[in-house]
Design a protein around this motif. Structure first.
Motif, PDB file in Angstrom:
ATOM      1  N   ARG A   1      68.461  70.040  16.479  1.00  0.00           N
ATOM      2  CA  ARG A   1      68.329  68.681  15.947  1.00  0.00           C
ATOM      3  C   ARG A   1      69.615  67.883  16.197  1.00  0.00           C
ATOM      4  O   ARG A   1      69.563  66.736  16.638  1.00  0.00           O
ATOM      5  N   GLN A   2      70.752  68.521  15.939  1.00  0.00           N
ATOM      6  CA  GLN A   2      72.017  67.825  16.149  1.00  0.00           C
ATOM      7  C   GLN A   2      72.276  67.561  17.622  1.00  0.00           C
ATOM      8  O   GLN A   2      72.816  66.505  17.995  1.00  0.00           O
TER       9      GLN A   2
ATOM     10  N   MET B   1      69.961  67.007  19.808  1.00  0.00           N
ATOM     11  CA  MET B   1      69.065  65.911  20.192  1.00  0.00           C
ATOM     12  C   MET B   1      69.593  64.569  19.693  1.00  0.00           C
ATOM     13  O   MET B   1      69.376  63.533  20.335  1.00  0.00           O
ATOM     14  N   VAL B   2      70.296  64.572  18.578  1.00  0.00           N
ATOM     15  CA  VAL B   2      70.975  63.359  18.114  1.00  0.00           C
ATOM     16  C   VAL B   2      72.047  62.956  19.127  1.00  0.00           C
ATOM     17  O   VAL B   2      72.216  61.775  19.450  1.00  0.00           O
ATOM     18  N   SER B   3      72.737  63.959  19.657  1.00  0.00           N
ATOM     19  CA  SER B   3      73.789  63.692  20.641  1.00  0.00           C
ATOM     20  C   SER B   3      73.213  63.127  21.938  1.00  0.00           C
ATOM     21  O   SER B   3      73.857  62.332  22.622  1.00  0.00           O
TER      22      SER B   3
ATOM     23  N   GLU C   1      69.959  57.424  12.281  1.00  0.00           N
ATOM     24  CA  GLU C   1      70.298  58.495  13.219  1.00  0.00           C
ATOM     25  C   GLU C   1      69.006  59.002  13.862  1.00  0.00           C
ATOM     26  O   GLU C   1      68.104  59.476  13.172  1.00  0.00           O
TER      27      GLU C   1
ATOM     28  N   GLY D   1      67.064  61.421  16.822  1.00  0.00           N
ATOM     29  CA  GLY D   1      67.150  62.563  17.729  1.00  0.00           C
ATOM     30  C   GLY D   1      66.101  62.427  18.808  1.00  0.00           C
ATOM     31  O   GLY D   1      64.997  61.933  18.552  1.00  0.00           O
TER      32      GLY D   1
ATOM     33  N   LYS E   1      64.838  63.557  23.260  1.00  0.00           N
ATOM     34  CA  LYS E   1      65.060  64.184  24.573  1.00  0.00           C
ATOM     35  C   LYS E   1      64.220  63.451  25.611  1.00  0.00           C
ATOM     36  O   LYS E   1      63.024  63.246  25.415  1.00  0.00           O
TER      37      LYS E   1
ATOM     38  N   SER F   1      60.965  62.300  20.178  1.00  0.00           N
ATOM     39  CA  SER F   1      61.989  61.838  19.246  1.00  0.00           C
ATOM     40  C   SER F   1      61.567  62.018  17.799  1.00  0.00           C
ATOM     41  O   SER F   1      60.401  62.286  17.507  1.00  0.00           O
TER      42      SER F   1
ATOM     43  N   ALA G   1      67.307  61.460  11.467  1.00  0.00           N
ATOM     44  CA  ALA G   1      67.523  62.857  11.851  1.00  0.00           C
ATOM     45  C   ALA G   1      67.752  63.783  10.664  1.00  0.00           C
ATOM     46  O   ALA G   1      67.318  64.935  10.679  1.00  0.00           O
TER      47      ALA G   1
END
Length: 215
Positions: A128-129, A131-133, A149, A151, A153, A171, A175
């Motif tokens: 999850r983190q 995907m946030v990035s 926030e 998330g 891909k 998405s 998040a």
């Protein structure tokens, strides 16, 4: 290459190598935990998703990045995004939330039902983190929502020679307290030959998430 960087930049090579290292059976087994390859109804039957047949290592590397014989429906990809957002638990999808009579009294209402636990909550939190990035620092910057926030891909899937690729984006948001999961596919040729997940599909998902979160 750090895995988070590979995900941010949608770099194929690391994921192809991971797939070859894992092997077809383990990859297919993990995909099945998200519902891939299993019959699905909402309650009408839904076209199935599939990772494709077992072939050689080159084919496995291609399948590992969503190419080759992969066949995925938007519903299946939304279930994957929602499963990661939901601490690794994949829920059974349904089309109708509630049926009411002429007086608006409830006749029948859908109840949340867990389909499977695809990954542990710890693994889901890490992904999850990452995907946030992807949204904050990578290919999905056009999915950013002010104050929320997100998330996600991106994916750009080649189809057949001479045709434009499909543009994908999955998405969820917010998040840390997910309320909505969205999968978007812009089919081949719909947005021109330069279509990509980040440029074409991500803004559509952003608009949907904003509409849901602001209602």
């Amino acid at each position: 290459m750090p895995l988070v960087y590979a995900l941010e930049r949608s770099c194929n090579t690391p994921f192809g190598k991971i797939g070859m290292d894992l092997g077809y059976d383990r990859m297919a087994e993990q995909a099945a935990k998200f519902g891939v390859g299993k019959p699905l109804a909402i309650p009408m039957s839904v076209s199935g998703s599939d990772v494709g047949p077992k072939e050689d290592q080159a084919a496995l590397a291609q399948a590992s990045i969503g190419q080759r014989s992969n066949q995925m429906t938007p519903l299946q990809m939304a279930m994957i995004a929602a499963g990661i957002a939901n601490d690794g638990k994949v829920m059974k999808p349904y089309l109708v939330q509630k049926i009411t009579d002429a007086k608006n009294d409830t006749i029948e209402e859908a109840e949340p039902e867990e389909l499977s636990e695809a990954v542990s909550s710890e693994t889901a939190a890490k992904l999850r983190q990452m995907m946030v990035s992807v949204v904050n620092n990578g290919t999905a910057s056009r999915a950013q929502i002010s104050g929320v926030e997100v998330g996600g891909k991106t994916g750009t899937a080649q189809t057949v020679q001479g045709k434009a690729p499909h543009a994908w984006f999955i998405s969820f948001a917010p998040a840390q307290d997910p309320q909505v999961a969205v999968a978007v596919i812009v089919e081949s040729g719909s947005a021109g030959t330069d279509a990509s997940g980040g440029q074409t599909a991500a803004p559509i998902a952003k608009a949907v998430m904003e509409a849901v979160l602001n209602k």
